[in-house]
Design an enzyme around this catalytic site. Structure first.
Site, short mmCIF file in Angstrom:
data_model
loop_
_atom_site.label_atom_id
_atom_site.label_comp_id
_atom_site.label_asym_id
_atom_site.label_seq_id
_atom_site.Cartn_x
_atom_site.Cartn_y
_atom_site.Cartn_z
N ARG A 1 -1.93 -1.06 6.78
CA ARG A 1 -3.02 -1.62 6.00
C ARG A 1 -2.46 -2.29 4.75
NH1 ARG A 1 -7.06 -1.29 9.76
NH2 ARG A 1 -7.71 0.84 10.17
N THR A 2 -3.19 -3.28 4.25
CA THR A 2 -2.80 -3.92 3.00
C THR A 2 -2.95 -2.92 1.86
OG1 THR A 2 -3.54 -6.07 3.80
CG2 THR A 2 -3.23 -5.84 1.43
N GLN A 3 -1.86 -2.68 1.13
CA GLN A 3 -1.88 -1.69 0.06
C GLN A 3 -2.22 -2.28 -1.31
OE1 GLN A 3 -1.50 1.72 0.70
NE2 GLN A 3 -1.77 0.82 2.73
#
Length: 260
Positions: free
Chosen positions: A31-33
């Protein structure tokens, strides 16, 4: 002995088809952090005949002023404006979602159309759904337009699905610097009835100038959108901060080579 996965025992190719070795090259699901290219504050204010919003045109890559022509005020349908701060790629995804929503709504030709509260409810569900999947949209959004009863509508939703409404709203750094300026005009529900369009515009321009002075990720070029109670929507682009002055900088102490 060869221990590579491709050479382990597997079903016969002549019965189940050729073996797909590409499955061993798939990486872990991620996932995009954190956002990469971002836009800063969006500010908005109700007045006696509608709602006014503003957002600058800068998209920053970290501390680099990477893009100076990014529009972050989006017209949705006939009489709704959505202002978006945060990740620009997620902004483009939200814009695409809203475009599909309006196209689907217009298919019916039943005389009804989506108003600001409907768009706001939709976005609140989208943001909360993505948050619940631990894959949030890295944005904060202001939705402005008209209620079904003809009154002005202004509300906020962020990446956690937090929602609320107020006569004056701001995202990003504007929540700290612009809100106190806007609340000089409207501090409570009903105060907007005493504010004219020219007073609202003056407060918006002053807030955008202060944000340019103090927010390192802002720009002196911005867009101003207006939704009036008669349904008229206007977006003024490439507005420049006027009467800029940096004379106050000579009195700042504690940085660089300045001496008391």
């Amino acid at each position: 002995m060869n221990h590579h996965q491709e050479h382990w025992g597997r079903p016969r190719s002549d019965i189940y088809g050729p073996y797909n070795a590409a499955i061993h090259n798939a990486g872990p699901h991620a996932r995009t952090q954190q956002p990469s290219i971002t836009g800063t504050s969006v500010i908005a204010l109700k007045y006696d005949n509608g709602v006014m919003l503003a957002a600058d045109n800068l998209a920053s890559y970290g501390s680099l002023a990477r893009f100076t022509d990014q529009e972050r005020l989006i017209k949705v349908g006939r009489e709704t404006i959505v202002g978006i701060s945060g990740d620009v790629s997620d902004l483009q995804y939200i814009e695409e979602l809203l475009e599909r929503l309006i196209i689907e709504d217009e298919y019916e030709h039943d005389g009804h159309h989506l108003r600001a509260p409907h768009v706001y409810e939709y976005l609140s569900r989208v943001f909360y759904n993505r948050r619940s999947k631990l894959d949030p949209l890295w944005n904060a959004v202001l939705v402005a337009g008209k209620n079904d009863d003809g009154s002005a509508f202004l509300a906020y939703v962020d990446l956690l699905g937090v929602t609320f409404s107020s006569p004056s709203l701001a995202t990003g750094y504007g929540a700290y610097l612009a809100i106190p300026l806007l609340r000089k005009l409207v501090s409570d529900q009903g105060d907007e009835k005493k504010v004219t369009e020219s007073e609202a515009r003056a407060a918006i321009d002053e807030s955008m100038k202060v944000l340019f002075y103090r927010d390192a990720r802002s720009l002196d070029k911005y867009s101003v959108a207006k939704v009036s109670l008669d349904g008229e929507v206007t977006i003024e682009k490439n507005v420049k901060c006027q009467h800029m002055s940096w004379r106050f900088a000579k009195d700042i102490r504690g940085y660089g080579t300045q001496k008391n």
